[in-house]
Motif scaffolding. Structure first.
Motif, short mmCIF file in Angstrom:
data_model
loop_
_atom_site.label_atom_id
_atom_site.label_comp_id
_atom_site.label_asym_id
_atom_site.label_seq_id
_atom_site.Cartn_x
_atom_site.Cartn_y
_atom_site.Cartn_z
N ARG A 1 0.83 -1.15 0.16
CA ARG A 1 0.02 -0.11 -0.01
C ARG A 1 0.81 1.25 0.02
NH1 ARG A 1 -3.83 -1.83 4.83
NH2 ARG A 1 -4.54 -3.91 3.83
N ASN A 2 1.99 1.41 0.28
CA ASN A 2 3.12 2.37 0.46
C ASN A 2 2.63 3.30 1.35
OD1 ASN A 2 4.86 1.35 -1.32
ND2 ASN A 2 3.67 1.91 -3.19
N PRO A 3 2.25 2.94 2.57
CA PRO A 3 1.58 4.09 3.54
C PRO A 3 3.11 4.65 4.25
CG PRO A 3 1.70 1.79 4.70
CD PRO A 3 2.02 1.50 3.04
N MET A 4 3.08 5.34 5.34
CA MET A 4 4.08 5.88 6.11
C MET A 4 4.86 4.73 6.57
SD MET A 4 2.77 9.57 7.18
CE MET A 4 3.86 9.33 8.84
N PRO A 5 6.01 4.91 6.87
CA PRO A 5 6.87 3.88 7.53
C PRO A 5 6.25 3.02 8.70
CG PRO A 5 8.29 5.61 6.80
CD PRO A 5 6.98 6.08 6.69
N ILE A 6 6.38 1.99 8.94
CA ILE A 6 5.63 1.29 9.68
C ILE A 6 7.05 0.43 10.72
CG2 ILE A 6 4.27 -0.59 10.65
CD1 ILE A 6 2.54 -0.16 8.14
N LEU B 1 16.90 -6.46 16.59
CA LEU B 1 17.55 -7.02 15.34
C LEU B 1 16.83 -6.25 14.18
CD1 LEU B 1 18.33 -10.74 15.97
CD2 LEU B 1 19.91 -8.87 15.92
N TYR B 2 15.53 -6.11 14.29
CA TYR B 2 14.76 -5.73 13.07
C TYR B 2 13.96 -4.08 13.41
CZ TYR B 2 16.00 -10.39 12.17
OH TYR B 2 16.55 -11.35 11.97
N ARG B 3 14.26 -3.51 14.15
CA ARG B 3 13.87 -2.30 14.59
C ARG B 3 14.17 -1.34 13.21
NH1 ARG B 3 18.04 -2.14 18.55
NH2 ARG B 3 19.79 -1.04 17.82
N ALA B 4 15.05 -1.47 12.59
CA ALA B 4 15.28 -0.55 11.46
C ALA B 4 14.46 -0.98 10.39
CB ALA B 4 16.90 -0.44 11.22
N VAL B 5 13.69 -1.97 10.29
CA VAL B 5 13.06 -2.30 9.01
C VAL B 5 11.76 -1.43 8.97
CG1 VAL B 5 11.61 -4.44 8.10
CG2 VAL B 5 13.89 -4.70 9.04
N ASP B 6 11.58 -1.20 7.75
CA ASP B 6 10.21 -0.45 7.41
C ASP B 6 9.38 -1.52 7.06
OD1 ASP B 6 8.34 0.98 6.50
OD2 ASP B 6 9.14 2.03 4.86
N TRP B 7 8.42 -2.00 7.63
CA TRP B 7 7.54 -3.00 7.30
C TRP B 7 6.52 -2.78 6.31
CZ3 TRP B 7 9.50 -7.34 8.47
CH2 TRP B 7 10.38 -7.68 9.64
N VAL C 1 15.36 -6.02 2.64
CA VAL C 1 14.47 -5.85 3.91
C VAL C 1 15.50 -5.32 5.12
CG1 VAL C 1 12.79 -6.68 5.43
CG2 VAL C 1 12.60 -7.16 3.23
N THR C 2 16.61 -6.20 5.20
CA THR C 2 17.40 -5.92 6.44
C THR C 2 18.32 -5.05 6.16
OG1 THR C 2 18.56 -7.90 5.83
CG2 THR C 2 16.50 -8.07 7.68
N GLY C 3 18.82 -4.78 4.88
CA GLY C 3 20.02 -3.99 4.44
C GLY C 3 21.33 -4.81 4.61
N SER C 4 21.02 -6.22 4.43
CA SER C 4 22.34 -7.09 4.55
C SER C 4 22.47 -7.59 3.06
CB SER C 4 21.82 -8.48 5.45
OG SER C 4 21.14 -9.25 4.73
N PRO D 1 11.76 -3.00 -1.20
CA PRO D 1 11.26 -2.25 -2.59
C PRO D 1 12.34 -2.75 -3.45
CG PRO D 1 11.76 -0.82 -0.63
CD PRO D 1 12.06 -2.19 -0.27
N ASP D 2 11.82 -2.83 -4.70
CA ASP D 2 12.76 -3.47 -6.00
C ASP D 2 13.41 -2.13 -6.50
OD1 ASP D 2 13.99 -4.69 -8.02
OD2 ASP D 2 12.26 -4.74 -9.10
N LEU D 3 14.66 -1.93 -5.94
CA LEU D 3 15.31 -0.67 -6.31
C LEU D 3 16.29 -0.88 -7.62
CD1 LEU D 3 16.64 0.22 -2.88
CD2 LEU D 3 14.64 1.09 -4.03
N GLY D 4 16.25 -2.20 -8.17
CA GLY D 4 17.00 -2.51 -9.09
C GLY D 4 16.31 -2.64 -10.36
#
Length: 194
Positions: free
Chosen positions: A11-16, A65-71, A139-142, A181-184
């Motif tokens: 839905r692309n809402p505000m970050p969760i 571990l996952y606090r930085a993820v925008d769900w 998702v995790t930036g790994s 998100p598909d950035l590539g």
């Protein structure tokens, strides 16, 4: 019958954040899920929500571990991955012991579980009863292709059975995969996962 990949629309809402989801906790799973859907706009299958957010409520170590993820940016797909690919799934160091312990026990003794339904399902289907939950590295930036979030014992049991050669390496197993998100410019939610 094998389930086909079913991507869920974002839905692309505000970050969760993890914190926002946990702040809406209700003791009843369905109420917690509905609140997060309606109040935050979280688009997450109930099966994933239960194991990822509801069962980990109050787990500060897991949440850290996952606090930085925008769900809100995660699209969930139920698909199948081969044993070959599942051997390469990354596991956070803090949970690796659970995978290793289950793998060693299964390798040495064969599959055992206190729940008869789990053992019967493995015996009859050569796979787990409930699909584990993975995310892609976006998702995790790994830098990992896939990272396991939920299902450490399940993965360990599978690895032990693969090591015992009781489950074929190419057999496919149901998993939930959260993609960022598909950035590539590639195809998100593709069912061509190996």
């Amino acid at each position: 019958t094998s389930p086909e990949a079913r991507p869920l629309m974002r839905r692309n809402p505000m970050p969760i954040s993890w914190t926002a989801i946990q702040a809406l906790h209700e003791p009843d799973l369905d109420r917690h899920w509905v609140r997060c859907r309606d109040e935050l706009g979280l688009d997450c299958p109930l099966e994933v929500f239960e194991e990822l957010f509801f069962e980990h409520h109050g787990d500060a170590e897991f949440g850290a571990l996952y606090r930085a993820v925008d769900w809100s940016a995660v699209a969930w797909t139920e698909t199948e991955l081969s044993g070959v690919l599942l051997r390469r799934v990354a596991v956070d160091r803090g949970y690796q012991y659970a995978v290793d312990e289950a793998r060693a026990r299964t390798l040495e003794e064969g599959l055992s579980d206190a729940r008869d339904a789990v053992v019967e399902h493995w015996a009859g289907h050569l796979t787990w009863l409930r699909p584990p939950i993975l995310v892609t590295g976006e998702v995790t930036g790994s830098g990992f292709e896939y990272e396991l979030l939920v299902g450490f014992t399940r993965l360990g049991n599978l690895l032990g059975l693969l090591d015992r050669q009781e489950v074929p390496e190419m057999k496919r197993h149901r998993v939930w995969v959260g993609e960022g998100p598909d950035l590539g410019g590639g195809q998100s939610g593709s069912s061509t996962l190996s």
